[in-house]
Motif scaffolding. Structure first.
Motif, PDB file in Angstrom:
ATOM      1  N   THR A   1      16.114   0.468  10.906  1.00 60.61           N
ATOM      2  CA  THR A   1      17.051   0.400   9.690  1.00 60.61           C
ATOM      3  C   THR A   1      17.130   1.349   8.619  1.00 60.61           C
ATOM      4  OG1 THR A   1      15.895  -1.188   8.614  1.00 60.61           O
ATOM      5  CG2 THR A   1      17.334  -2.283  10.223  1.00 60.61           C
ATOM      6  N   CYS A   2      15.755   1.881   8.725  1.00 59.69           N
ATOM      7  CA  CYS A   2      15.555   3.028   7.539  1.00 59.69           C
ATOM      8  C   CYS A   2      15.214   4.229   7.897  1.00 59.69           C
ATOM      9  CB  CYS A   2      14.503   2.345   6.571  1.00 59.69           C
ATOM     10  SG  CYS A   2      15.101   0.597   6.067  1.00 59.69           S
ATOM     11  N   ASP A   3      15.484   5.188   6.953  1.00 55.89           N
ATOM     12  CA  ASP A   3      14.844   6.698   7.092  1.00 55.89           C
ATOM     13  C   ASP A   3      13.539   6.721   6.425  1.00 55.89           C
ATOM     14  OD1 ASP A   3      14.609   9.247   7.604  1.00 55.89           O
ATOM     15  OD2 ASP A   3      16.050   9.885   5.904  1.00 55.89           O
ATOM     16  N   LEU A   4      12.615   6.755   7.282  1.00 57.79           N
ATOM     17  CA  LEU A   4      11.173   6.697   6.857  1.00 57.79           C
ATOM     18  C   LEU A   4      10.729   8.042   6.761  1.00 57.79           C
ATOM     19  CD1 LEU A   4       9.416   3.934   9.167  1.00 57.79           C
ATOM     20  CD2 LEU A   4      10.881   3.684   7.335  1.00 57.79           C
ATOM     21  N   SER A   5      11.411   9.103   7.013  1.00 58.05           N
ATOM     22  CA  SER A   5      11.159  10.365   6.778  1.00 58.05           C
ATOM     23  C   SER A   5      11.609  10.915   5.483  1.00 58.05           C
ATOM     24  CB  SER A   5      11.862  11.494   7.547  1.00 58.05           C
ATOM     25  OG  SER A   5      13.390  11.445   7.491  1.00 58.05           O
ATOM     26  N   HIS A   6      12.198  10.058   4.503  1.00 60.69           N
ATOM     27  CA  HIS A   6      12.752  10.297   3.233  1.00 60.69           C
ATOM     28  C   HIS A   6      11.481  10.273   2.454  1.00 60.69           C
ATOM     29  CE1 HIS A   6      14.836  10.048  -0.464  1.00 60.69           C
ATOM     30  NE2 HIS A   6      15.781  10.044   0.015  1.00 60.69           N
ATOM     31  N   PRO A   7      11.272  11.506   1.736  1.00 59.09           N
ATOM     32  CA  PRO A   7      10.090  11.605   0.598  1.00 59.09           C
ATOM     33  C   PRO A   7       9.684  10.533  -0.203  1.00 59.09           C
ATOM     34  CG  PRO A   7      12.020  12.822  -0.288  1.00 59.09           C
ATOM     35  CD  PRO A   7      12.400  12.540   1.296  1.00 59.09           C
ATOM     36  N   ARG A   8      10.821   9.800  -0.609  1.00 59.98           N
ATOM     37  CA  ARG A   8      10.868   8.364  -1.389  1.00 59.98           C
ATOM     38  C   ARG A   8      11.011   7.234  -0.499  1.00 59.98           C
ATOM     39  NH1 ARG A   8       9.089   8.624  -6.765  1.00 59.98           N
ATOM     40  NH2 ARG A   8       9.260  10.707  -7.729  1.00 59.98           N
ATOM     41  N   THR A   9      10.663   7.349   0.618  1.00 57.47           N
ATOM     42  CA  THR A   9      10.715   5.899   1.362  1.00 57.47           C
ATOM     43  C   THR A   9       9.461   5.025   0.572  1.00 57.47           C
ATOM     44  OG1 THR A   9      10.528   4.993   3.357  1.00 57.47           O
ATOM     45  CG2 THR A   9       8.807   6.500   2.933  1.00 57.47           C
ATOM     46  N   PRO A  10       9.628   3.618   0.515  1.00 55.87           N
ATOM     47  CA  PRO A  10       8.545   3.057  -0.267  1.00 55.87           C
ATOM     48  C   PRO A  10       7.423   3.358   0.144  1.00 55.87           C
ATOM     49  CG  PRO A  10      10.557   1.630   0.468  1.00 55.87           C
ATOM     50  CD  PRO A  10      10.741   3.017   1.076  1.00 55.87           C
ATOM     51  N   GLN A  11       6.540   3.439  -0.599  1.00 57.29           N
ATOM     52  CA  GLN A  11       5.151   3.869  -0.707  1.00 57.29           C
ATOM     53  C   GLN A  11       4.266   3.400  -1.705  1.00 57.29           C
ATOM     54  OE1 GLN A  11       5.034   8.453  -1.825  1.00 57.29           O
ATOM     55  NE2 GLN A  11       7.138   7.789  -1.278  1.00 57.29           N
ATOM     56  N   ALA A  12       2.798   3.717  -1.865  1.00 54.08           N
ATOM     57  CA  ALA A  12       1.878   2.890  -2.651  1.00 54.08           C
ATOM     58  C   ALA A  12       0.608   3.605  -2.714  1.00 54.08           C
ATOM     59  CB  ALA A  12       1.710   1.371  -2.252  1.00 54.08           C
ATOM     60  N   THR A  13      -0.281   3.325  -3.705  1.00 53.63           N
ATOM     61  CA  THR A  13      -1.564   3.964  -3.970  1.00 53.63           C
ATOM     62  C   THR A  13      -2.256   2.404  -3.239  1.00 53.63           C
ATOM     63  OG1 THR A  13      -2.115   2.663  -5.902  1.00 53.63           O
ATOM     64  CG2 THR A  13      -0.894   5.008  -6.080  1.00 53.63           C
ATOM     65  N   ALA A  14      -3.456   2.904  -3.155  1.00 58.79           N
ATOM     66  CA  ALA A  14      -4.416   1.753  -2.271  1.00 58.79           C
ATOM     67  C   ALA A  14      -5.861   2.089  -2.840  1.00 58.79           C
ATOM     68  CB  ALA A  14      -4.292   1.998  -0.952  1.00 58.79           C
ATOM     69  N   VAL A  15      -6.323   0.718  -3.096  1.00 63.53           N
ATOM     70  CA  VAL A  15      -7.809   0.535  -3.222  1.00 63.53           C
ATOM     71  C   VAL A  15      -8.152  -0.531  -2.415  1.00 63.53           C
ATOM     72  CG1 VAL A  15      -9.782   0.046  -4.774  1.00 63.53           C
ATOM     73  CG2 VAL A  15      -7.880   1.495  -5.778  1.00 63.53           C
ATOM     74  N   VAL A  16      -9.264  -0.284  -1.442  1.00 59.18           N
ATOM     75  CA  VAL A  16      -9.796  -1.415  -0.585  1.00 59.18           C
ATOM     76  C   VAL A  16     -11.479  -1.407  -0.730  1.00 59.18           C
ATOM     77  CG1 VAL A  16      -9.861  -2.399   1.723  1.00 59.18           C
ATOM     78  CG2 VAL A  16      -7.877  -0.958   0.972  1.00 59.18           C
ATOM     79  N   ALA A  17     -11.773  -2.585  -0.941  1.00 58.90           N
ATOM     80  CA  ALA A  17     -13.289  -2.500  -0.770  1.00 58.90           C
ATOM     81  C   ALA A  17     -13.554  -3.761   0.314  1.00 58.90           C
ATOM     82  CB  ALA A  17     -14.014  -2.615  -1.928  1.00 58.90           C
ATOM     83  N   ARG A  18     -14.727  -3.616   0.974  1.00 58.85           N
ATOM     84  CA  ARG A  18     -15.169  -4.687   1.824  1.00 58.85           C
ATOM     85  C   ARG A  18     -16.654  -4.799   1.922  1.00 58.85           C
ATOM     86  NH1 ARG A  18     -13.188  -4.032   7.723  1.00 58.85           N
ATOM     87  NH2 ARG A  18     -14.281  -2.157   7.689  1.00 58.85           N
ATOM     88  N   TRP A  19     -17.121  -5.959   1.700  1.00 58.72           N
ATOM     89  CA  TRP A  19     -18.625  -6.008   1.545  1.00 58.72           C
ATOM     90  C   TRP A  19     -19.086  -7.161   2.574  1.00 58.72           C
ATOM     91  CZ3 TRP A  19     -15.196  -7.215  -2.041  1.00 58.72           C
ATOM     92  CH2 TRP A  19     -14.879  -8.505  -2.420  1.00 58.72           C
ATOM     93  N   GLY A  20     -20.372  -6.841   2.955  1.00 59.78           N
ATOM     94  CA  GLY A  20     -21.117  -7.694   3.929  1.00 59.78           C
ATOM     95  C   GLY A  20     -22.380  -8.118   3.463  1.00 59.78           C
ATOM     96  N   LEU A  21     -23.364  -8.273   4.275  1.00 59.11           N
ATOM     97  CA  LEU A  21     -24.748  -8.663   3.987  1.00 59.11           C
ATOM     98  C   LEU A  21     -25.390  -7.283   3.839  1.00 59.11           C
ATOM     99  CD1 LEU A  21     -25.812 -11.267   6.533  1.00 59.11           C
ATOM    100  CD2 LEU A  21     -24.986 -11.567   4.269  1.00 59.11           C
TER     101      LEU A  21
END
Length: 262
Positions: free
Chosen positions: A93-113
């Motif tokens: 339904t959308c033009d994902l090649s548009h430079p302003r297609t919805p986007q976001a910064t990201a921070v992810v952290a994952r911890w185990g033992l």
């Protein structure tokens, strides 16, 4: 284990474009946090029928699920899969090649033992508190290192530096951008606590110069994540006329903080 999450819109009349989550697997071992800052588009088309909050909710929810359910999959791959799955949801339904297609910064952290994994893409931040009390800011500083001339107009940014080599990168519709993220692994025994912040919260350090990253972390640990956002809001209101610190930035930005003691 202490966990705090605060996410506040910059304008209460507009949807919050941030996404923030903390997840603890049913096994009771380890956990994860995910923070996204949706990029507010300029006036005009984005090639997409969907809003930025729609995108960050889709991407954030998928990324949280993959990060927790696939503990052996590296975070870069989890982000790539989440971007691909989100793109599939609106590719027809959308033009994902548009430079302003919805986007976001990201921070992810994952911890185990045994270890703590992290991923940072664009201008949100992850603060790591060591067992000795040393606070380290893990950042993707490519955007801040660009000359102001490269950011003069939205059109110039989109055509020359947004998601381009030599510029900066955000999570949009191309899964390969995950390879551009700042990533690493820390020994679990050396990490006492984590704090992930969108740039609406990092203004306390980066815009208003109220203190160092260590000062910022101590504020969150002592007074709570909400206290940091309240301090930022007060500074924004005081600067709304002079624009001494905010300059071209919006007066109030969405602000999210996730704090976790491991």
């Amino acid at each position: 284990m202490r966990t705090e999450l605060v996410s506040e819109p910059g304008d209460p009349t507009r949807p919050n474009e941030d996404f923030a989550a903390a997840a603890l697997p049913a096994s009771g071992q380890g956990g994860a946090l995910v923070v996204l800052d949706g990029v507010t588009p300029p006036r005009g088309g984005t090639g997409c029928l969907h809003s930025v909050p729609w995108y960050t909710a889709r991407l954030g929810g998928t990324l949280t699920e993959l990060t927790v359910s696939l503990p052996d999959v590296p975070l870069q791959e989890a982000l790539a899969r989440a971007i691909a799955r989100t793109a599939e949801a609106h590719a027809e339904t959308c033009d994902l090649s548009h430079p302003r297609t919805p986007q976001a910064t990201a921070v992810v952290a994952r911890w185990g033992l045994e270890r703590v994994e992290y991923l940072v893409l664009s201008d949100s931040a992850l603060l790591v508190d060591s067992q000795e009390g040393t606070v380290t800011a893990l950042l993707d500083d490519r955007l801040s290192r660009l000359p102001r001339s490269a950011l003069a107009t939205d059109a110039l940014v989109d055509s020359t530096v947004r998601n381009k080599e030599g510029g900066f990168f955000t999570a949009a519709a191309d899964p390969s951008v995950a390879e551009r993220a700042v990533t690493g692994v820390l020994p679990r025994a050396e990490v006492r606590a984590l704090a992930a912040l969108t740039d609406g919260a990092t203004r306390w350090v980066e815009k208003f110069r109220e203190g160092s990253w260590e000062d910022c972390f101590r504020l969150v640990r002592k007074e709570g994540a909400g206290a940091l956002v309240e301090r930022v809001r007060a500074l924004e209101r005081a600067d709304s006329e002079a624009r001494t610190y905010l300059r071209r930035s919006k007066t109030h930005d969405d602000a999210s903080v996730v704090y976790v003691e491991l």
